[in-house]
Design a protein around this motif. Structure first.
Motif, PDB file in Angstrom:
ATOM      1  N   ASP A 282       0.797  -1.221   0.000  1.00  0.00           N
ATOM      2  CA  ASP A 282       0.000   0.000   0.000  1.00  0.00           C
ATOM      3  C   ASP A 282       0.835   1.280   0.000  1.00  0.00           C
ATOM      4  OD1 ASP A 282      -2.518  -1.252   0.010  1.00  0.00           O
ATOM      5  OD2 ASP A 282      -2.308  -1.698   2.142  1.00  0.00           O
ATOM      6  N   ARG A 285       7.488   3.193   3.478  1.00  0.00           N
ATOM      7  CA  ARG A 285       7.715   3.731   4.819  1.00  0.00           C
ATOM      8  C   ARG A 285       9.144   4.224   4.933  1.00  0.00           C
ATOM      9  NH1 ARG A 285       4.536   1.203   9.750  1.00  0.00           N
ATOM     10  NH2 ARG A 285       4.785   2.901  11.258  1.00  0.00           N
ATOM     11  N   THR A 303       7.347   7.980   8.529  1.00  0.00           N
ATOM     12  CA  THR A 303       6.358   8.421   7.546  1.00  0.00           C
ATOM     13  C   THR A 303       5.912   7.267   6.665  1.00  0.00           C
ATOM     14  OG1 THR A 303       7.404  10.613   7.464  1.00  0.00           O
ATOM     15  CG2 THR A 303       5.867  10.063   5.694  1.00  0.00           C
ATOM     16  N   VAL A 304       4.604   7.161   6.461  1.00  0.00           N
ATOM     17  CA  VAL A 304       4.054   6.208   5.509  1.00  0.00           C
ATOM     18  C   VAL A 304       3.578   6.992   4.290  1.00  0.00           C
ATOM     19  CG1 VAL A 304       2.286   4.463   5.076  1.00  0.00           C
ATOM     20  CG2 VAL A 304       3.350   4.614   7.328  1.00  0.00           C
ATOM     21  N   HIS A 305       4.174   6.714   3.146  1.00  0.00           N
ATOM     22  CA  HIS A 305       3.813   7.366   1.887  1.00  0.00           C
ATOM     23  C   HIS A 305       2.842   6.429   1.167  1.00  0.00           C
ATOM     24  CE1 HIS A 305       7.485   9.958   2.373  1.00  0.00           C
ATOM     25  NE2 HIS A 305       7.874   8.880   3.039  1.00  0.00           N
ATOM     26  N   LEU A 306       1.562   6.777   1.174  1.00  0.00           N
ATOM     27  CA  LEU A 306       0.529   5.881   0.667  1.00  0.00           C
ATOM     28  C   LEU A 306       0.387   5.954  -0.847  1.00  0.00           C
ATOM     29  CD1 LEU A 306      -2.224   6.524   3.363  1.00  0.00           C
ATOM     30  CD2 LEU A 306      -0.732   4.531   3.175  1.00  0.00           C
ATOM     31  N   LYS A 313      -4.720   0.810   2.721  1.00  0.00           N
ATOM     32  CA  LYS A 313      -4.846   0.660   4.173  1.00  0.00           C
ATOM     33  C   LYS A 313      -3.559   1.137   4.844  1.00  0.00           C
ATOM     34  CE  LYS A 313      -5.392  -3.741   3.622  1.00  0.00           C
ATOM     35  NZ  LYS A 313      -5.466  -3.725   2.155  1.00  0.00           N
ATOM     36  N   VAL A 314      -3.708   1.823   5.974  1.00  0.00           N
ATOM     37  CA  VAL A 314      -2.562   2.253   6.772  1.00  0.00           C
ATOM     38  C   VAL A 314      -2.261   1.183   7.812  1.00  0.00           C
ATOM     39  CG1 VAL A 314      -1.655   3.990   8.354  1.00  0.00           C
ATOM     40  CG2 VAL A 314      -3.146   4.688   6.473  1.00  0.00           C
ATOM     41  N   ARG A 315      -1.022   0.719   7.838  1.00  0.00           N
ATOM     42  CA  ARG A 315      -0.616  -0.340   8.754  1.00  0.00           C
ATOM     43  C   ARG A 315       0.212   0.252   9.899  1.00  0.00           C
ATOM     44  NH1 ARG A 315      -1.257  -5.181   5.853  1.00  0.00           N
ATOM     45  NH2 ARG A 315      -1.578  -4.816   3.621  1.00  0.00           N
TER      46      ARG A 315
END
Length: 317
Positions: A282, A285, A303-306, A313-315
């Motif tokens: 998804d 990171r 940071t999560v770059h979607l 979905k954010v994990r």
């Protein structure tokens, strides 16, 4: 200076992702090019009149991010915020190309004149954390410096871990971690408690010394360094740059005298300080450190770059 920290964070994050896509391919030039190209593109999206003072080299040898290059979306606008920028788009190109740990992307910025315009040469250096500030002497024997560091840290010399390019330290009784690349990452680690590194000693790049000094101004650590002159031609080139005393020992304040210093680094491959880039279904990171001198702030940012998809979905892990 307005708060550049989030802008600078985005630059090092994007460069880390770009270079991580080349990890393990065995081609350091491709890895470096990916980081340089991405970093330059991101810098040109920031509303500053920026000048590269530490970069990939001179104009003829470096097509992008050369020393003296102008960057920023406001670089041709009168009255725009003027910023000096030091970059190491990918410190540890060999580390990234082989998949080894410790590769990072790095950028420091300050007001005009806030970063020493260091020549592209080697620098003899010692880096310590806040507790050992003022305790080391570049001209003192290794054993003397290690004992001084140990006293400040209230431990024995045999409890010290020193990242080093030279072998004299082992003879003094400290444990050493030899490196051929990545002394900037090690220098930052020496000033952050819990990394397992207590000092850095040896000869590394002078540009990396300036970047380390920028970080240490924010972390309250110390670097002392002296340029290594390999021949008369290099000495003449240094003098042409305004460095008359080529044997001068530089302090942290002299290497990075700026008041409005911003420093950021992102992990490309896993290291002692930062985890490397993680790719998953998804998104991506990244883990970064962002610091400012005024106000004094140090942020560790995950940071999560979607991906731009409706089912993303954010994990948590």
């Amino acid at each position: 200076m307005f708060d550049l920290s989030l802008e600078v964070l985005r630059v090092v994050e994007e460069a880390a992702i770009a270079s991580a896509r080349t990890m393990g391919m065995g081609d350091p030039k491709t890895a470096d090019y990916a980081a340089v190209e991405c970093m330059r593109r991101c810098l040109d999206m920031i509303a500053i009149d920026g000048t590269i003072v530490i970069g990939e080299g001179e104009r003829d040898a470096a097509p992008m991010l050369f020393i003296g290059e102008k960057v920023g979306s406001a670089k041709d606008q009168q009255g725009a915020l003027s910023v000096d920028i030091a970059v190491d788009p990918l410190e540890g190109t060999n580390l990234c190309s082989t998949g080894a740990g410790g590769a990072i992307t790095v950028l420091a910025a300050s007001e005009r004149g806030g970063l020493l315009h260091a020549p592209d040469c080697y620098m003899q250096k010692i880096v310590v954390g806040p507790a050992a500030r003022g305790a080391v002497d570049l001209d003192a024997p290794v054993k003397h410096n290690l004992k001084a560091i140990a006293r400040r840290l209230q431990r024995g010399v045999d409890d010290l871990v020193v990242v080093v390019l030279d072998a004299d330290i082992r003879e003094a009784g400290a444990r050493i971690r030899l490196i051929a690349d990545g002394d900037l990452s090690a220098g930052i680690g020496a000033a952050v408690a819990g990394t397992g590194v207590h000092a850095v000693m040896g000869s590394g790049g002078a540009p990396e010394g300036v970047l380390t000094a920028a970080a240490l101004r924010c972390l309250n650590g110390e670097i002392v360094g002296r340029l290594v002159v390999k021949d008369e031609a290099q000495k003449e080139r240094m003098q042409a740059m305004g460095i008359q005393d080529t044997g001068k020992i530089y302090t942290t304040q002299e290497l990075a005298p700026g008041r409005n210093i911003v420093f950021a680094a992102s992990g490309v491959t896993d290291g002692n300080l930062l985890q490397g880039v993680r790719f998953f279904g998804d998104g991506t990171r990244t883990q970064s450190i962002v610091m400012t001198h005024t106000p004094a702030r140090v942020r560790f940012i995950d940071t999560v770059h979607l991906e731009n998809r409706p089912d993303v979905k954010v994990r948590f892990r």
